[in-house]
Design an enzyme around this catalytic site. Structure first.
Site, mmCIF file in Angstrom:
data_model
loop_
_atom_site.group_PDB
_atom_site.id
_atom_site.type_symbol
_atom_site.label_atom_id
_atom_site.label_comp_id
_atom_site.label_asym_id
_atom_site.label_seq_id
_atom_site.Cartn_x
_atom_site.Cartn_y
_atom_site.Cartn_z
ATOM 1 C CB THR A 40 -0.987 0.085 1.315
ATOM 2 O OG1 THR A 40 -1.742 -1.177 1.406
ATOM 3 C CG2 THR A 40 -1.839 1.368 1.318
ATOM 4 C CG PHE A 92 0.146 4.761 3.496
ATOM 5 C CD1 PHE A 92 -1.122 4.908 4.352
ATOM 6 C CD2 PHE A 92 0.695 3.600 3.485
ATOM 7 C CE1 PHE A 92 -1.568 3.695 4.830
ATOM 8 C CE2 PHE A 92 0.229 2.507 4.049
ATOM 9 C CZ PHE A 92 -1.022 2.558 4.412
#
Length: 371
Positions: free
Chosen positions: A254, A256
């Site tokens: 992921t 960010f």
């Protein structure tokens, strides 16, 4: 002359132009802003819970000391003058969003918030210095809600964090995997662990946040339930790790973004990335021309995302003999590998302004090259 030659010739000598500035576009010369000194005090204290490994329900009384995530109603006070940087994030303690904040700032004081928008407002109202929010996942794709919030708010991207996701199966101490009848977690975490959970043959229950699921199972002493969450969630809420890396894709990552009230100064001594958003007029090849301003300067694009404009979702164009046609009107989000301190990036954006009806630099920031 061929059409491609005409386009190339029309782009010739564009780098002689400097990037102009306007209300919707911030050039490198405008990336330094003077932050006014404000006295700040706090009525919001966010503490950190310590993990415990006691057996049974006696353990759960300690969970009452955990801080409640901030909501819009809480965002009315200003924080105290702390030596630790405060990082707001959506979720509760032990979430992957908090893991990303701690990777970016290992000694930070994390500020849990109820919603993504609350994390933005916490920074705008000086409850936190920075916010961390997920923007895309290698398996689940882009998080469109956060793209919309980037445009709605005036925070600047000052960094990025790439976090490998390790989905773990957690349960109360003493609970064996054969005892499980249901698994709780965020819908995406459950979906990305489908193969493992299908073999278990358990029911799945959706919860707003992975760490919230861990807190719920721990505080209620649910011995027939497990959660999909992080190792840190197990430490915070006193759960055991029954299995690790249960996700279908072992290389799940992921990305960010780190947001702040003010931009950072762009540099060229390390790899930088720039994020922008713009709109274009309707016309044949207009998107090709917009993207060509980067290709002609050997600037690599790492991300292209389009989102319909909320305030102007449809555009009417009389491009046929039978009447007007309607098209979606789009915002284009682009990340490219170049610093705004480089003339090629400045000239590319200056050239892009010739086609764009709106252009805004969301941030110029160091690339995260670690996993």
């Amino acid at each position: 002359m061929e059409h491609g030659e005409e386009l190339t010739n029309s782009f010739a000598n564009k780098d002689k132009k400097s990037v102009s500035s306007g209300p919707a576009f911030h050039s490198q010369q405008h990336l330094q802003s003077h932050e006014s000194h404000r006295s700040v005090s706090s009525s919001v204290q966010v503490g950190k819970a310590s993990a415990t490994h006691n057996q049974g329900r006696k353990f759960h009384k300690d969970l009452t000391s955990l801080p409640k995530p901030l909501t819009v109603a809480d965002l009315s006070a200003t924080p105290d003058d702390s030596s630790k940087v405060r990082i707001s994030f959506k979720g509760t303690l032990g979430s992957y969003n908090e893991d990303a904040a701690l990777k970016a700032y290992p000694k930070c004081k994390t500020v849990p918030c109820d919603e993504f928008e609350d994390a933005f407002k916490a920074v705008e109202l000086w409850l936190a210095e920075k916010a961390v929010l997920p923007i895309e996942n290698s398996s689940g794709g882009s998080i469109h809600r956060n793209y919309d919030l980037l445009l709605r708010h005036r925070l600047h991207i000052v960094g990025e964090v790439q976090l490998p996701v390790n989905f773990c199966l957690l349960a109360l101490p003493g609970v064996r995997i054969e005892q499980l009848k249901r698994v709780l977690s965020h819908p995406q975490a459950l979906a990305l662990s489908d193969i493992f959970l299908s073999k278990l043959g358990v029911a799945r229950e959706n919860v707003d946040d992975t760490a919230s699921a861990a807190q719920y199972v721990a505080s209620n002493g649910l011995r027939d339930a497990a959660v999909v969450a992080s190792i840190r969630a197990a430490q915070v809420y006193g759960l055991n790790v029954l299995a690790e890396k249960i996700q279908d894709d072992p290389d799940n990552i992921t990305r960010f973004l780190v947001l702040a009230r003010d931009p950072i100064i762009s540099r060229t001594d390390k790899p930088f990335k720039t994020s922008i958003v713009f709109t274009l007029e309707e016309g044949p090849g207009i998107l090709f021309k917009a993207l060509a301003v980067f290709a002609l300067r050997d600037i690599n694009l790492t991300k292209i995302e389009s989102r319909p404009q909320r305030k102007r979702p449809l555009r009417v164009v009389d491009d046929s003999n039978t009447g007007a046609a309607k098209y979606f009107d789009y915002l284009f989000y682009i990340d490219f590998e170049a610093s705004m301190a480089e003339p090629r990036a400045q000239n590319a954006l200056g050239h892009l302004q010739e086609f764009a009806t709106f252009l805004r630099v969301l941030g110029c920031y160091p690339m995260d090259t670690t996993l």
